[in-house]
Design a protein around this motif. Structure first.
Motif, PDB file in Angstrom:
ATOM      1  N   ILE C  25       0.834  -1.206   0.000  1.00 42.70           N
ATOM      2  CA  ILE C  25       0.000   0.000   0.000  1.00 42.70           C
ATOM      3  C   ILE C  25       0.868   1.255   0.000  1.00 42.70           C
ATOM      4  N   ILE C  26       1.943   1.213   0.775  1.00 41.41           N
ATOM      5  CA  ILE C  26       2.838   2.382   0.822  1.00 41.41           C
ATOM      6  C   ILE C  26       3.461   2.613  -0.555  1.00 41.41           C
ATOM      7  N   ILE C  27       3.883   1.532  -1.198  1.00 41.85           N
ATOM      8  CA  ILE C  27       4.459   1.666  -2.542  1.00 41.85           C
ATOM      9  C   ILE C  27       3.401   2.212  -3.503  1.00 41.85           C
ATOM     10  N   PHE C  28       2.176   1.695  -3.380  1.00 42.82           N
ATOM     11  CA  PHE C  28       1.073   2.189  -4.204  1.00 42.82           C
ATOM     12  C   PHE C  28       0.907   3.706  -4.017  1.00 42.82           C
ATOM     13  N   SER C  32       1.361   6.336  -6.993  1.00 47.99           N
ATOM     14  CA  SER C  32       0.223   7.131  -7.452  1.00 47.99           C
ATOM     15  C   SER C  32       0.496   8.623  -7.264  1.00 47.99           C
ATOM     16  N   MET C  33       1.267   8.981  -6.239  1.00 42.82           N
ATOM     17  CA  MET C  33       1.557  10.404  -6.066  1.00 42.82           C
ATOM     18  C   MET C  33       2.580  10.889  -7.096  1.00 42.82           C
ATOM     19  N   LEU C  34       3.482   9.995  -7.491  1.00 41.65           N
ATOM     20  CA  LEU C  34       4.401  10.346  -8.576  1.00 41.65           C
ATOM     21  C   LEU C  34       3.616  10.585  -9.868  1.00 41.65           C
ATOM     22  N   SER C  35       2.651   9.691 -10.132  1.00 43.97           N
ATOM     23  CA  SER C  35       1.870   9.885 -11.352  1.00 43.97           C
ATOM     24  C   SER C  35       0.997  11.118 -11.233  1.00 43.97           C
ATOM     25  N   ASN C  36       0.620  11.451 -10.009  1.00 47.55           N
ATOM     26  CA  ASN C  36      -0.167  12.678  -9.806  1.00 47.55           C
ATOM     27  C   ASN C  36       0.605  13.888 -10.336  1.00 47.55           C
ATOM     28  N   VAL C  37       1.902  13.932  -9.999  1.00 46.86           N
ATOM     29  CA  VAL C  37       2.725  15.057 -10.435  1.00 46.86           C
ATOM     30  C   VAL C  37       2.739  15.155 -11.965  1.00 46.86           C
ATOM     31  N   ILE C  38       2.647  13.989 -12.628  1.00 43.38           N
ATOM     32  CA  ILE C  38       2.639  14.005 -14.090  1.00 43.38           C
ATOM     33  C   ILE C  38       1.249  14.370 -14.628  1.00 43.38           C
ATOM     34  N   ILE C  39       0.233  13.760 -14.039  1.00 45.15           N
ATOM     35  CA  ILE C  39      -1.127  13.937 -14.540  1.00 45.15           C
ATOM     36  C   ILE C  39      -1.577  15.397 -14.513  1.00 45.15           C
ATOM     37  N   VAL C 112      -0.651   2.646   8.558  1.00 49.61           N
ATOM     38  CA  VAL C 112      -0.380   2.550   7.119  1.00 49.61           C
ATOM     39  C   VAL C 112      -1.009   3.730   6.374  1.00 49.61           C
ATOM     40  N   LEU C 113      -2.289   4.007   6.669  1.00 54.80           N
ATOM     41  CA  LEU C 113      -2.959   5.099   5.962  1.00 54.80           C
ATOM     42  C   LEU C 113      -2.405   6.448   6.407  1.00 54.80           C
ATOM     43  N   GLY C 114      -1.937   6.509   7.656  1.00 55.17           N
ATOM     44  CA  GLY C 114      -1.296   7.738   8.129  1.00 55.17           C
ATOM     45  C   GLY C 114      -0.088   8.054   7.267  1.00 55.17           C
ATOM     46  N   LEU C 115       0.755   7.035   7.069  1.00 57.94           N
ATOM     47  CA  LEU C 115       1.932   7.214   6.217  1.00 57.94           C
ATOM     48  C   LEU C 115       1.525   7.611   4.802  1.00 57.94           C
ATOM     49  N   ILE C 118       0.461  11.161   4.627  1.00 60.53           N
ATOM     50  CA  ILE C 118       1.596  12.089   4.693  1.00 60.53           C
ATOM     51  C   ILE C 118       2.234  12.226   3.311  1.00 60.53           C
ATOM     52  N   ILE C 119       2.385  11.076   2.635  1.00 61.93           N
ATOM     53  CA  ILE C 119       2.931  11.104   1.269  1.00 61.93           C
ATOM     54  C   ILE C 119       2.042  11.980   0.378  1.00 61.93           C
TER      55      ILE C 119
END
Lengths: 280, 267, 270
Positions: C25-28, C32-39, C112-115, C118-119
């Protein structure tokens, strides 16, 4: 030997894979992705908690869809405009607060497609939901005024726009212009200047600048026609008369590739109707 | 109202009699049928089972696969409830969680928490039984070194072999030093050294006065360790006696076992 | 009570976060946040809106995955592989078992969701810095969006625990939970639609309205805990709406947990 054997096969397959990839990209038949959508109410129900993000993707898709059409043939056909109207309508029902939907509605449906009724229908949804945004009622008013020639409704929406916070001074100018005949061009110019100010997209900006250029030329010719009327008491037969009577030095070129002319009512029009003339 | 009263009564009994009862486990004409839900057949498993486990003895419960051993254990642990008859543990019905503080259960299949370490499993078992962290640490040191298990102390159970996972379970069970130990196939998967170590542990606990309920397929182990036996087949107790009587009669458990389950001629 | 359940909560939590699904989940979240920067580069104007929508939606998905895969697989081990008999053979009552599971998973979700949040928030902050003109939504609203999404995850968790307590297979429990998730997210809209003019014109029988009312009462209305549209568009969120939604969520969770405890009381673990 055995150990490297598999690696060699894999390495040999990689370039073939790449060639296939590029080849299929080139020869793939161009399919315009027009998805089939359920009616808005069903889309709304089935999107669950992802309404916002689905609206985002619809709009991103739409902008690349339209961008593709523009790159390919400069103008979209009616069927494509109808499709875009449907997408915008669904997006506005999924997330009626999303500004980009209305931005595209105004620039594609109102300006490019000349479907002011449809544009107004969607903009009204946004105007109701985004109650602190003056732009949406302003655009509705503009569409009534410029495209539908409905001054009464236009005035109503301009007034609505001017009441909202941070409304541009433009709105005030609009209400003044709305009072006298033949102000359409003036209004359109003011409007476009404002659009240009708030656009970052270079491509769109370019489009707007072309339209602004055409409108300014029309205004220039309209003023010349006015001068002619004042001088001779009648409307000139054609624009060449303006040149021969030395009111203007020459007829400007329509940036859309059409020709300016004077219609029966004595207004200045262009054969391109402010859309790129398609080369056949 | 009645249930409230009986609960109070049980609590009263627990606090008074827990350590005085002579018979730690009593099964009195217990029958059990599994009802596996709608549209499925009811499966009878136990018929009129009666036996007693005396305080301080090692009780061997043997029988072929599917004879009803696990069902019997589940009844003791209150995981299932008898249809007929009474199950008494420490003299009371086992439906109060508190009495299980005195029970240590080692399941047959080591289906433990995969991502825990043996040490954490032991900590869990100890804390539930009411031990302090300090006591747990001391007992862990002792048990881990006794079973030559120090090197696996901080590995995840998932990464251990079957026998080592079994050892982790044994440590967690013995750590709390419960009055009653229920060991379901404790020797499974252990190597000869492991079996010797665990046998010694079981005998040592018996000497300290703990009661042990043991099931095993290894009849020689059972005969060597246990003070009395019961043989179960097709949900019925076929034989039950003490080791003393067995010796007096000059017979051995293995012979009786095959006789009871009807394999006499083949043997 | 909590003192007695604490060891069980702790090992449930440890099992939860050491599970591969938790790290997945953390990797996900990172991907997804990396792709957010692109999207967001595809956005016409409203960069912030798309960025927030994407961040919150992927957060919701994280929660759903973590519950269905993480907690679901743990419940599977408990029930189908009978780890539960190891726990219930100790001095832990049936009630305490449900409470321990709930709080253990709750801590897992929180961690997990807290982390993951934060991301998400850091990414959004970065996007805001790089597109200040087109990122107008306030961070308070975004933060609230995350909290509500977390609450909705807890609700789904309670649904899963409830179904696990009344079914004998964890697979059935998971399927039912997914079903409730979909119904729960659209039931509000469905009811609105059934009561709208369009439905009457389309000839929906009025009895549907009554059926939907009953369904709405029974299944959780997850849309009540979905603030994504508000957060993303930077809209003000009425205080009484916040209070009643949170209350709704908490009461619903409490009812589910109590029902699970009740269902567990006399259950047999064959």
């Amino acid at each position: 030997m055995k150990k490297v054997f598999l690696w060699i096969i894999i390495l040999l397959l990689l370039p073939i894979h790449y060639i296939n990839l590029e080849k299929t990209r080139l020869i793939r038949p161009l399919v315009k992705e027009e998805k089939i959508f359920l009616p808005e109410s069903f889309m709304k129900i089935f999107s669950g908690e992802f309404k916002g993000v689905i609206a985002d993707f619809l709009i991103i898709n739409l902008s690349s869809y339209y961008g593709g059409i523009i790159l390919e043939k400069k103008e979209a056909i009616q069927k494509e405009f109808d499709y875009m109207y449907r997408v915008l309508k669904i997006a506005s029902s999924l997330d009626p607060y999303y500004f980009d939907i209305y931005y595209f509605t105004q620039s594609i449906l109102a300006w490019d497609a000349r479907m002011p009724d449809k544009a107004i229908e969607i903009l009204k949804v946004g105007s109701e939901k985004r109650e602190n945004d003056w732009l949406l009622p302003f655009w509705i008013g503009f569409n009534y005024y410029y495209f539908l020639n409905d001054r009464k409704r236009a005035a109503f929406y301009f007034r609505e726009a001017s009441k909202r916070p941070n409304a541009s001074d433009l709105v005030a100018s609009m209400s003044i212009i709305a009072d006298y005949e033949g102000g359409e061009t003036e209004m359109a110019i003011l409007f476009l200047e404002d659009m240009i100010k708030r656009t970052d997209d270079e491509h769109k900006r370019g489009k707007f600048l072309i339209r602004l250029d055409a409108l300014k030329k029309i205004r220039y010719l309209e003023q010349a026609v006015e001068n002619y009327k004042r001088k001779f008491g009648m409307v000139p037969k054609d624009l060449n008369q303006l040149v021969s009577e030395n009111i203007i030095s020459q007829i400007p070129d329509d940036p859309y590739g059409g020709k300016f002319y004077i219609d029966e009512q004595g207004g200045v029009k262009t054969t391109s109707n402010l859309r790129f003339v398609r080369k056949k | 109202m009645l249930t409230l009263k009986s609960k109070q009564l049980i609590f009263f009994k627990v606090s008074i009699n827990l350590y005085d009862v002579k018979e730690i486990i009593i099964f009195d004409k217990v029958s059990k049928t599994y009802n596996l839900g709608l549209g499925k057949k009811n499966i009878p498993v136990l018929f009129d089972i009666s036996f007693k486990v005396k305080r301080g003895e090692i009780f061997g419960f043997v029988g072929p696969n599917g004879a009803g051993k696990s069902t019997t254990i589940k009844l003791i642990l209150n995981l299932i409830y008898p249809d007929k008859g009474d199950v008494l543990v420490f003299g009371v019905k086992p439906d109060d969680a508190k009495i299980r503080k005195n029970i240590g259960y080692l399941p047959e299949i080591p289906a433990y928490f995969d991502y825990l370490t043996p040490e954490e499993l032991a900590w869990f078992s100890g804390r539930i039984a009411g031990l302090s962290d300090k006591e747990i640490r001391e007992r862990c040191d002792e048990l881990f070194s006794r079973l030559f298990f120090e090197e696996h102390r901080k590995k995840k159970i998932k990464e251990l072999s079957k026998g080592n996972a079994q050892k982790a379970g044994i440590i967690a069970t013995f750590l709390a030093r419960p009055k009653l130990l229920i060991l379901d196939e404790p020797m499974t998967g252990l190597d000869p050294i492991g079996r010797k170590l665990v046998s010694d542990l079981i005998l040592e606990f018996k000497d300290k006065g703990h009661t042990i309920f043991l099931t095993s397929h290894i009849l020689s182990d059972v005969e060597r360790l246990c003070d009395s036996f019961a043989i179960i087949n097709h949900g019925k107790i076929k034989y039950s006696d003490s080791k003393d009587n067995l010796i007096k009669a000059g017979r051995n458990l293995e012979a009786i076992f095959y006789e009871v389950i009807g394999l006499k001629n083949n043997h | 009570m909590i003192r007695r359940v604490y060891p069980f909560i702790k090992i449930t939590f440890l099992e939860g976060i050491r599970n591969k699904i938790a790290s997945g989940i953390i990797i996900f979240s990172l991907v997804s946040m990396l792709s957010n920067v692109i999207i967001i580069n595809l956005a016409a104007q409203d960069v912030g809106k798309i960025a927030i929508d994407f961040a919150l939606s992927s957060f919701s998905l994280s929660g759903l995955f973590l519950i269905l895969l993480g907690c679901g697989s743990s419940l599977y081990k408990d029930i189908d592989r009978k780890t539960i008999s190891l726990v219930l053979s100790k001095a832990i009552s049936r009630h305490e078992y449900i409470l321990g599971k709930f709080f253990g998973y709750l801590l897992t979700l929180f961690f997990v969701l807290g982390l993951s949040s934060i991301i998400g928030l850091l990414t959004l902050y970065f996007i805001k810095l790089s597109h200040p003109k087109h990122f107008v939504a306030p961070f308070s609203g975004i933060f609230l969006g995350y909290i509500f999404s977390f609450l909705s995850s807890i609700l789904i968790l309670c649904v899963l625990i409830f179904f696990s307590s009344i079914t004998t297979s964890s697979f059935t429990a998971m399927l039912l939970t997914i079903m409730i998730y979909f119904i729960g997210n659209s039931i509000g809209e469905l009811r609105d639609f059934a009561e709208s003019q369009a439905a009457i014109q389309a000839g929906f029988p009025p009895v549907f309205k009554k059926i939907l009312l009953v369904v709405h009462f029974i299944v959780p209305d997850l849309a009540k805990l979905d603030l994504k549209i508000f957060s993303a568009n930077g809209l003000p969120i009425p205080h009484d709406f916040i209070i009643f939604s949170v209350l709704y969520g908490i009461i619903y969770c409490a009812i589910l947990i109590l029902l699970s405890m009740k269902a567990f009381e006399r259950r047999e673990f064959v």
